[in-house]
Design a protein around this motif. Sequence first.
Motif, mmCIF file in Angstrom:
data_model
loop_
_atom_site.group_PDB
_atom_site.id
_atom_site.type_symbol
_atom_site.label_atom_id
_atom_site.label_comp_id
_atom_site.label_asym_id
_atom_site.label_seq_id
_atom_site.Cartn_x
_atom_site.Cartn_y
_atom_site.Cartn_z
ATOM 1 N N GLY A 1 19.166 11.031 1.329
ATOM 2 C CA GLY A 1 18.609 11.577 2.559
ATOM 3 C C GLY A 1 17.532 10.679 3.138
ATOM 4 N N ARG A 2 16.718 11.260 4.014
ATOM 5 C CA ARG A 2 15.633 10.512 4.639
ATOM 6 C C ARG A 2 14.365 10.677 3.812
ATOM 7 N NH1 ARG A 2 14.608 12.218 10.490
ATOM 8 N NH2 ARG A 2 14.948 14.318 9.649
ATOM 9 N N ALA A 3 13.777 9.575 3.414
ATOM 10 C CA ALA A 3 12.572 9.634 2.584
ATOM 11 C C ALA A 3 11.795 8.336 2.721
ATOM 12 C CB ALA A 3 12.928 9.888 1.121
ATOM 13 N N LEU A 4 10.523 8.419 2.465
ATOM 14 C CA LEU A 4 9.678 7.232 2.472
ATOM 15 C C LEU A 4 8.542 7.398 1.488
ATOM 16 C CD1 LEU A 4 7.543 7.224 5.760
ATOM 17 C CD2 LEU A 4 9.000 9.118 5.114
ATOM 18 N N ALA A 5 8.073 6.271 0.995
ATOM 19 C CA ALA A 5 6.922 6.237 0.092
ATOM 20 C C ALA A 5 5.771 5.572 0.830
ATOM 21 C CB ALA A 5 7.257 5.470 -1.178
ATOM 22 N N VAL A 6 4.612 6.234 0.818
ATOM 23 C CA VAL A 6 3.432 5.714 1.509
ATOM 24 C C VAL A 6 2.241 5.760 0.569
ATOM 25 C CG1 VAL A 6 4.250 6.395 3.799
ATOM 26 C CG2 VAL A 6 2.852 7.981 2.464
ATOM 27 N N ASP A 7 1.239 4.921 0.850
ATOM 28 C CA ASP A 7 0.018 4.992 0.055
ATOM 29 C C ASP A 7 -0.860 6.130 0.560
ATOM 30 O OD1 ASP A 7 -1.260 4.100 2.343
ATOM 31 O OD2 ASP A 7 -1.978 2.229 1.473
ATOM 32 N N ALA A 8 -2.043 6.273 -0.026
ATOM 33 C CA ALA A 8 -2.918 7.391 0.320
ATOM 34 C C ALA A 8 -3.373 7.348 1.769
ATOM 35 C CB ALA A 8 -4.134 7.393 -0.604
ATOM 36 N N HIS A 9 -3.266 6.169 2.415
ATOM 37 C CA HIS A 9 -3.652 6.027 3.818
ATOM 38 C C HIS A 9 -2.447 6.114 4.752
ATOM 39 C CE1 HIS A 9 -7.804 4.721 2.857
ATOM 40 N NE2 HIS A 9 -7.217 4.234 1.778
ATOM 41 N N GLY A 10 -1.272 6.372 4.187
ATOM 42 C CA GLY A 10 -0.072 6.483 5.013
ATOM 43 C C GLY A 10 0.633 5.172 5.265
ATOM 44 N N ARG A 11 0.182 4.073 4.644
ATOM 45 C CA ARG A 11 0.838 2.784 4.838
ATOM 46 C C ARG A 11 2.170 2.750 4.089
ATOM 47 N NH1 ARG A 11 -1.354 0.345 9.242
ATOM 48 N NH2 ARG A 11 -3.629 0.439 9.160
ATOM 49 N N LEU A 12 3.197 2.255 4.757
ATOM 50 C CA LEU A 12 4.545 2.301 4.207
ATOM 51 C C LEU A 12 4.718 1.310 3.054
ATOM 52 C CD1 LEU A 12 7.429 3.480 4.605
ATOM 53 C CD2 LEU A 12 7.899 1.437 5.987
ATOM 54 N N ALA A 13 5.333 1.811 1.964
ATOM 55 C CA ALA A 13 5.704 0.953 0.847
ATOM 56 C C ALA A 13 7.212 0.789 0.751
ATOM 57 C CB ALA A 13 5.153 1.517 -0.466
ATOM 58 N N ALA A 14 7.965 1.888 1.016
ATOM 59 C CA ALA A 14 9.431 1.829 0.935
ATOM 60 C C ALA A 14 9.999 2.974 1.761
ATOM 61 C CB ALA A 14 9.887 1.924 -0.520
ATOM 62 N N VAL A 15 11.263 2.799 2.207
ATOM 63 C CA VAL A 15 11.893 3.815 3.059
ATOM 64 C C VAL A 15 13.398 3.785 2.849
ATOM 65 C CG1 VAL A 15 12.099 2.216 5.005
ATOM 66 C CG2 VAL A 15 12.035 4.690 5.442
ATOM 67 N N THR A 16 14.029 4.930 3.022
ATOM 68 C CA THR A 16 15.483 5.003 2.956
ATOM 69 C C THR A 16 15.975 6.048 3.951
ATOM 70 O OG1 THR A 16 17.380 5.319 1.481
ATOM 71 C CG2 THR A 16 15.519 6.771 1.135
ATOM 72 N N GLY A 17 17.123 5.766 4.598
ATOM 73 C CA GLY A 17 17.762 6.717 5.486
ATOM 74 C C GLY A 17 17.112 6.891 6.830
ATOM 75 N N MET A 18 16.134 6.053 7.186
ATOM 76 C CA MET A 18 15.444 6.182 8.463
ATOM 77 C C MET A 18 14.772 4.869 8.817
ATOM 78 S SD MET A 18 12.217 8.523 7.144
ATOM 79 C CE MET A 18 11.351 8.469 8.711
ATOM 80 N N ALA A 19 14.376 4.750 10.075
ATOM 81 C CA ALA A 19 13.713 3.516 10.519
ATOM 82 C C ALA A 19 12.328 3.421 9.901
ATOM 83 C CB ALA A 19 13.605 3.510 12.044
ATOM 84 N N PRO A 20 11.902 2.234 9.500
ATOM 85 C CA PRO A 20 10.564 2.084 8.919
ATOM 86 C C PRO A 20 9.472 2.281 9.961
ATOM 87 C CG PRO A 20 11.598 -0.059 9.220
ATOM 88 C CD PRO A 20 12.644 0.963 9.547
ATOM 89 N N VAL A 21 8.314 2.701 9.499
ATOM 90 C CA VAL A 21 7.120 2.834 10.332
ATOM 91 C C VAL A 21 5.990 2.066 9.653
ATOM 92 C CG1 VAL A 21 7.776 5.074 11.288
ATOM 93 C CG2 VAL A 21 6.454 4.972 9.167
ATOM 94 N N ASP A 22 5.054 1.570 10.446
ATOM 95 C CA ASP A 22 3.925 0.859 9.853
ATOM 96 C C ASP A 22 3.024 1.810 9.083
ATOM 97 O OD1 ASP A 22 4.730 -1.595 10.811
ATOM 98 O OD2 ASP A 22 3.619 -1.386 12.688
ATOM 99 N N ARG A 23 2.785 2.974 9.697
ATOM 100 C CA ARG A 23 1.865 3.919 9.075
ATOM 101 C C ARG A 23 2.279 5.339 9.430
ATOM 102 N NH1 ARG A 23 -4.675 4.556 10.072
ATOM 103 N NH2 ARG A 23 -5.066 5.984 8.338
#
Length: 431
Positions: free
Chosen positions: A244-266
């Motif tokens: 599905g659609r998921a993303l991993a972000v740090d505590a500040h919302g900065r993107l580390a990894a993403v799947t199933g959707m377009a990446p975002v910077d924050r």
Amino acid sequence: MTSAGSAEVVRVTGQGAGPQAARLLHRAREARLAGERTPAVPRAEIDASWDRAVRCGVDPDQSPESELLEADEIEHRRHSTALGELMPLLRAGLASIADAARQIMVVTDAEGRVLWRQGNAGVLRRAHDICLEEGAAWSEAATGTNAIGTALVDRVPVQVHSAEHFIRALHQWTCAAAPVRDPRDGRLLGIVDISGPASTFHPATLALVDSVARLAEGELRSRHLAEIERLRSVAAPILCRVGGRALAVDAHGRLAAVTGMAPVDRLPLPKSLRPGRVWLPSLGMCQVDPLPGGWLVRVGEGPAEDVPRRVVLDLSRPRTPAVHLTGPLGNRTQRLSPRHAELLFALAAHREGRTAAELARDLFGDAGRTVTVRAEISRLRRRLAEVLAHRPYRFADGVEVEVVHPDHGADLLPHSMAPVVAEARRAARAT
């Protein structure tokens, strides 16, 4: 205040500055305070700062005194800012130079409170006379025009010399300061400053301080990139499993990894994010689960699978305490510092929860050391947010907790002096 019109601008911090410029500036300041026109004015940044000091009601004849922060509050602020991680770099870049130049390095937080000082011993003693010491307030509202306070307002490097200071008692001093920002979000972390007797003034000091501040920001940026890379290595195999659609972000919302959707910077995150179902304006309803150093965000997902959360605090090996966790995202093991092992042991012994004061007694035998306890709990919750709760501090409801003891009771965290551990060792010997 009166308009300067075409008045001559007096610079006491540039080439050719000397006693005559200082006298002109002193007269300009006296005229300003009296509300009179003057044939000379200070630099624009100093002129604006004088105006602010007048509006704040700062007395130019006051003694530069301040109500100092308590020692535990200073320690709490040191642990709460990323500047603490940068002190080795700041000391290497500035402290030795300041000492040789008969000056001192001063580092403040974003409120202008002095958290660290280092440098020439004689100047440190003189700094006590103007309250330039740990815990003192050096904002413009407290001390008028000075490099620390003016850099806090203008958010740019500033040098203030001699009679440019609003308070007369500081006219025998020179200082240069630069702001340090968090490169992750641009937030002001604090000020790094070099101060000393007016006779130690050098026009290159400001460039030196600014360059070291920029190096400090670069170090923070490098550390953040390394943290993102570690989070990505943890998140990548999890994202492969969840689908599905998921993303991993740090505590500040900065993107580390993403799947199933377009990446975002924050990804904008709530200030107090907790595991569970969360509405995020940019994504809608999401399921949020903690990762080491960040969060796993699953878009449009229902509640996490009903997998029991289980914590095994493994103290069987005296020198390598660890915690094993079982939860919705699978199993993982984390090594523990001796202090964090003590904290988890105390919480396991008191499942009903402990206040900061109670934990301070458990760990130090001193209920007053709550600042240290809160700082350590904060660090621990970054790694174990899904199983720890607070108010009071405790293991979260529904979490199964098991403590694995060593074969011999005397080997329970053998180097620990914490009363809660010492009591457990005594009880084990008695059985």
